[in-house]
Structure formats: C-alpha cells, structure tokens
Design a protein around this motif. Structure first.
Motif, PDB file in Angstrom:
ATOM      1  N   THR A 120       0.824  -1.207   0.000  1.00 52.62           N
ATOM      2  CA  THR A 120       0.000   0.000   0.000  1.00 52.62           C
ATOM      3  C   THR A 120       0.864   1.265   0.000  1.00 52.62           C
ATOM      4  OG1 THR A 120      -0.229  -0.128   2.417  1.00 52.62           O
ATOM      5  CG2 THR A 120      -2.007  -1.103   1.078  1.00 52.62           C
ATOM      6  N   GLN A 121       2.043   1.183   0.608  1.00 52.20           N
ATOM      7  CA  GLN A 121       2.935   2.341   0.577  1.00 52.20           C
ATOM      8  C   GLN A 121       3.546   2.546  -0.806  1.00 52.20           C
ATOM      9  OE1 GLN A 121       3.405   4.796   2.952  1.00 52.20           O
ATOM     10  NE2 GLN A 121       1.553   3.733   3.588  1.00 52.20           N
ATOM     11  N   LEU A 122       3.772   1.472  -1.535  1.00 49.00           N
ATOM     12  CA  LEU A 122       4.203   1.627  -2.931  1.00 49.00           C
ATOM     13  C   LEU A 122       3.157   2.436  -3.699  1.00 49.00           C
ATOM     14  CD1 LEU A 122       5.732  -1.827  -3.873  1.00 49.00           C
ATOM     15  CD2 LEU A 122       6.781   0.407  -4.322  1.00 49.00           C
ATOM     16  N   ASP A 123       1.899   2.083  -3.523  1.00 50.67           N
ATOM     17  CA  ASP A 123       0.811   2.808  -4.194  1.00 50.67           C
ATOM     18  C   ASP A 123       0.730   4.259  -3.715  1.00 50.67           C
ATOM     19  OD1 ASP A 123       0.100   0.543  -5.634  1.00 50.67           O
ATOM     20  OD2 ASP A 123      -1.560   0.017  -4.296  1.00 50.67           O
ATOM     21  N   ALA A 124       0.815   4.465  -2.404  1.00 54.93           N
ATOM     22  CA  ALA A 124       0.697   5.814  -1.847  1.00 54.93           C
ATOM     23  C   ALA A 124       1.836   6.712  -2.328  1.00 54.93           C
ATOM     24  CB  ALA A 124       0.680   5.759  -0.321  1.00 54.93           C
ATOM     25  N   HIS A 125       3.038   6.166  -2.397  1.00 57.62           N
ATOM     26  CA  HIS A 125       4.171   6.978  -2.853  1.00 57.62           C
ATOM     27  C   HIS A 125       4.105   7.230  -4.359  1.00 57.62           C
ATOM     28  CE1 HIS A 125       5.665   6.384   1.210  1.00 57.62           C
ATOM     29  NE2 HIS A 125       6.464   7.412   0.968  1.00 57.62           N
ATOM     30  N   ALA A 126       3.570   6.286  -5.126  1.00 61.73           N
ATOM     31  CA  ALA A 126       3.365   6.530  -6.558  1.00 61.73           C
ATOM     32  C   ALA A 126       2.352   7.659  -6.754  1.00 61.73           C
ATOM     33  CB  ALA A 126       2.900   5.251  -7.258  1.00 61.73           C
ATOM     34  N   GLN A 127       1.291   7.655  -5.951  1.00 59.56           N
ATOM     35  CA  GLN A 127       0.296   8.736  -6.011  1.00 59.56           C
ATOM     36  C   GLN A 127       0.935  10.069  -5.630  1.00 59.56           C
ATOM     37  OE1 GLN A 127      -2.824   7.323  -3.350  1.00 59.56           O
ATOM     38  NE2 GLN A 127      -4.220   7.191  -5.095  1.00 59.56           N
ATOM     39  N   ALA A 128       1.761  10.066  -4.597  1.00 58.24           N
ATOM     40  CA  ALA A 128       2.426  11.297  -4.156  1.00 58.24           C
ATOM     41  C   ALA A 128       3.355  11.830  -5.240  1.00 58.24           C
ATOM     42  CB  ALA A 128       3.187  11.054  -2.858  1.00 58.24           C
ATOM     43  N   MET A 129       4.046  10.934  -5.948  1.00 57.93           N
ATOM     44  CA  MET A 129       4.914  11.387  -7.041  1.00 57.93           C
ATOM     45  C   MET A 129       4.084  12.035  -8.154  1.00 57.93           C
ATOM     46  SD  MET A 129       8.051   8.619  -7.312  1.00 57.93           S
ATOM     47  CE  MET A 129       7.043   7.211  -7.697  1.00 57.93           C
ATOM     48  N   ARG A 130       2.954  11.418  -8.488  1.00 63.56           N
ATOM     49  CA  ARG A 130       2.075  11.997  -9.517  1.00 63.56           C
ATOM     50  C   ARG A 130       1.526  13.351  -9.076  1.00 63.56           C
ATOM     51  NH1 ARG A 130       0.577   6.562  -9.906  1.00 63.56           N
ATOM     52  NH2 ARG A 130      -1.262   6.901  -8.631  1.00 63.56           N
ATOM     53  N   LEU A 131       1.144  13.471  -7.811  1.00 60.38           N
ATOM     54  CA  LEU A 131       0.637  14.738  -7.278  1.00 60.38           C
ATOM     55  C   LEU A 131       1.687  15.835  -7.431  1.00 60.38           C
ATOM     56  CD1 LEU A 131      -1.635  16.220  -5.646  1.00 60.38           C
ATOM     57  CD2 LEU A 131      -0.377  15.524  -3.584  1.00 60.38           C
ATOM     58  N   GLY A 132       2.914  15.542  -7.059  1.00 62.02           N
ATOM     59  CA  GLY A 132       3.991  16.522  -7.187  1.00 62.02           C
ATOM     60  C   GLY A 132       4.281  16.882  -8.629  1.00 62.02           C
ATOM     61  N   GLN A 133       4.282  15.886  -9.512  1.00 58.48           N
ATOM     62  CA  GLN A 133       4.523  16.151 -10.934  1.00 58.48           C
ATOM     63  C   GLN A 133       3.428  17.037 -11.516  1.00 58.48           C
ATOM     64  OE1 GLN A 133       4.764  12.104 -12.296  1.00 58.48           O
ATOM     65  NE2 GLN A 133       6.915  11.895 -11.723  1.00 58.48           N
ATOM     66  N   THR A 134       2.198  16.808 -11.104  1.00 54.58           N
ATOM     67  CA  THR A 134       1.084  17.637 -11.571  1.00 54.58           C
ATOM     68  C   THR A 134       1.252  19.076 -11.092  1.00 54.58           C
ATOM     69  OG1 THR A 134      -0.389  15.733 -11.640  1.00 54.58           O
ATOM     70  CG2 THR A 134      -1.428  17.900 -11.556  1.00 54.58           C
ATOM     71  N   ALA A 151      10.160  17.936  -2.328  1.00 51.84           N
ATOM     72  CA  ALA A 151       9.662  16.629  -1.889  1.00 51.84           C
ATOM     73  C   ALA A 151       9.964  15.531  -2.900  1.00 51.84           C
ATOM     74  CB  ALA A 151       8.160  16.698  -1.633  1.00 51.84           C
ATOM     75  N   ALA A 152      10.071  15.876  -4.169  1.00 49.17           N
ATOM     76  CA  ALA A 152      10.195  14.868  -5.228  1.00 49.17           C
ATOM     77  C   ALA A 152      11.310  13.852  -4.999  1.00 49.17           C
ATOM     78  CB  ALA A 152      10.334  15.549  -6.586  1.00 49.17           C
ATOM     79  N   PRO A 153      12.544  14.265  -4.723  1.00 45.89           N
ATOM     80  CA  PRO A 153      13.587  13.242  -4.559  1.00 45.89           C
ATOM     81  C   PRO A 153      13.396  12.388  -3.297  1.00 45.89           C
ATOM     82  CG  PRO A 153      14.491  15.438  -4.166  1.00 45.89           C
ATOM     83  CD  PRO A 153      13.093  15.620  -4.669  1.00 45.89           C
ATOM     84  N   ILE A 154      12.797  12.954  -2.272  1.00 46.11           N
ATOM     85  CA  ILE A 154      12.563  12.196  -1.040  1.00 46.11           C
ATOM     86  C   ILE A 154      11.504  11.129  -1.282  1.00 46.11           C
ATOM     87  CG2 ILE A 154      11.779  12.344   1.365  1.00 46.11           C
ATOM     88  CD1 ILE A 154      12.857  15.316   1.252  1.00 46.11           C
ATOM     89  N   ILE A 155      10.418  11.528  -1.924  1.00 43.53           N
ATOM     90  CA  ILE A 155       9.337  10.581  -2.200  1.00 43.53           C
ATOM     91  C   ILE A 155       9.815   9.513  -3.178  1.00 43.53           C
ATOM     92  CG2 ILE A 155       7.019  10.335  -3.184  1.00 43.53           C
ATOM     93  CD1 ILE A 155       6.468  13.168  -1.999  1.00 43.53           C
ATOM     94  N   ALA A 156      10.599   9.903  -4.166  1.00 41.65           N
ATOM     95  CA  ALA A 156      11.144   8.924  -5.117  1.00 41.65           C
ATOM     96  C   ALA A 156      12.065   7.933  -4.406  1.00 41.65           C
ATOM     97  CB  ALA A 156      11.886   9.637  -6.240  1.00 41.65           C
ATOM     98  N   SER A 157      12.853   8.414  -3.452  1.00 47.45           N
ATOM     99  CA  SER A 157      13.736   7.494  -2.718  1.00 47.45           C
ATOM    100  C   SER A 157      12.921   6.554  -1.835  1.00 47.45           C
ATOM    101  CB  SER A 157      14.779   8.263  -1.904  1.00 47.45           C
ATOM    102  OG  SER A 157      14.213   8.882  -0.768  1.00 47.45           O
ATOM    103  N   HIS A 158      11.833   7.029  -1.273  1.00 48.31           N
ATOM    104  CA  HIS A 158      10.944   6.161  -0.500  1.00 48.31           C
ATOM    105  C   HIS A 158      10.359   5.080  -1.405  1.00 48.31           C
ATOM    106  CE1 HIS A 158       9.865   9.297   2.870  1.00 48.31           C
ATOM    107  NE2 HIS A 158      11.162   9.086   2.770  1.00 48.31           N
ATOM    108  N   HIS A 159       9.905   5.498  -2.582  1.00 47.06           N
ATOM    109  CA  HIS A 159       9.299   4.547  -3.515  1.00 47.06           C
ATOM    110  C   HIS A 159      10.306   3.468  -3.912  1.00 47.06           C
ATOM    111  CE1 HIS A 159       7.445   3.082  -7.286  1.00 47.06           C
ATOM    112  NE2 HIS A 159       6.331   3.269  -6.595  1.00 47.06           N
ATOM    113  N   GLU A 160      11.525   3.876  -4.184  1.00 43.40           N
ATOM    114  CA  GLU A 160      12.566   2.912  -4.555  1.00 43.40           C
ATOM    115  C   GLU A 160      12.865   1.972  -3.382  1.00 43.40           C
ATOM    116  OE1 GLU A 160      15.445   0.757  -6.634  1.00 43.40           O
ATOM    117  OE2 GLU A 160      13.702   1.923  -7.269  1.00 43.40           O
TER     118      GLU A 160
END
Length: 181
Positions: A120-134, A151-160
């Motif tokens: 679920t955190q993979l999904d949540a962080h993917a959503q957060a990345m899309r939100l930031g990109q938008t 926030a982008a690099p932090i959220i991307a590192s979490h997703h990875e």
C-alpha cells in the motif's frame, strides 16, 4: 540631521523587506488543492509509519517506517509554512480513504502486516509522485511548486526503497510470518 536621515533610511529599508501585496496573495485553487492533498498525504504517512513501527515484523519494514515518519514530518513542516504564507487552510486529518488504510493497518494480523504495508505504501508513494509532478506542471505559485520540487527526490527514494523491500520480502520466501530483513 544625520540621525534623522539614518532613521529614515533604516525605516525605508524595513518597508522594502515587508511582503508586497502580490506576495501575500492567496494561492490559486490548484496550488491550494496541491498543498492540502500533500499535507493529508504527509499526515497519512506519519500515522501509517507509526503504526508500522509498532506492528511490523521485519526490521526492514520497521526501519522504512521510521524513515518515513521522520521525512514526512520534516516535509510537512515546510509545507505548513508555505501554506500559511499563501493563506491556505490545511485539513486537520488525513483524507477518509487514507484513514481507512490506517484502520486496515490496525486490523491486520502480524502475519499479513508487512506485505500489506509495503504494497500500500508503494501505491501511496506513486500517487504522491504523480501529485507533485502535476503541481510542477500546472502550479502557478513558485512557493507551492518549490514544496513539490523539494519533496520529489525524497518521495522517489521512499518509492525505490519500498520497491526493494517488496522484492526482498517477497523474493526470499517471505509469507508475512516473521519474514526476513
């Protein structure tokens, strides 16, 4: 005369440092919506991470949760400051679907928790990345865009890290009963 001129110059300098009416202008609807959604995401990450620190079986998942709590707490502090400057009122709680996920975390058994949290955190962080990109693509206020950019690099590192955790837990016979890591 010198004292008056110095006082006048100092007073003028202070006035120049005050925010202009444009700087005090309210955020656009898009920027305000971004700040609210990102804040709720941070609140959800902090709450979910605290639950995971208590319920996770794997030390890998416990470590990720601690990292997420720290990072999202720090990101949210900057976001709240930006929202205040832009006159954006922030919600006091995560969105209902985010609260429902926290409830799922609370109800999950020890055997299922780690896999549920990582997925679920993979999904949540993917959503957060899309939100930031938008926000970066469509935002109008540089201060709100800066929140997304920082926030982008932090959220991307979490997703990875979550992607790796998913492979680690799933790739070594992890069935949610004590796991490895």
């Amino acid at each position: 005369m010198f004292v008056r001129r110095t006082a006048f110059t100092l007073g003028a300098a202070i006035l120049l440092m005050l925010p202009t009416p444009a700087a005090l202008a309210a955020a656009s609807d898009h920027d305000a919506a971004f700040l609210r959604a990102a804040h709720q995401g941070n609140l959800a990450e902090i709450a979910g991470g605290r639950i995971a620190q208590q319920k996770a079986v794997s030390s890998l998942v416990k470590g990720l949760a601690a990292r997420f709590v720290a990072d999202h707490t720090q990101m949210d502090a900057g976001l709240r400051d930006t929202a205040a400057r832009l006159g954006v009122d922030l919600p006091a709680a995560p969105a209902p679907e985010q609260q429902a996920l926290a409830d799922r975390y609370q109800a999950a058994s020890a055997a299922e928790f780690d896999a549920l949290y990582v997925a679920t955190q993979l999904d949540a962080h993917a959503q957060a990345m899309r939100l930031g990109q938008t926000e970066l693509a469509n935002g109008s206020d540089p201060r709100a865009e800066q929140v997304a950019e920082q926030a982008a690099p932090i959220i991307a590192s979490h997703h990875e890290a979550l992607r790796v955790a998913s492979e680690t837990l799933g790739g070594h016979g992890y069935q949610g009963h004590g796991g490895r890591g």
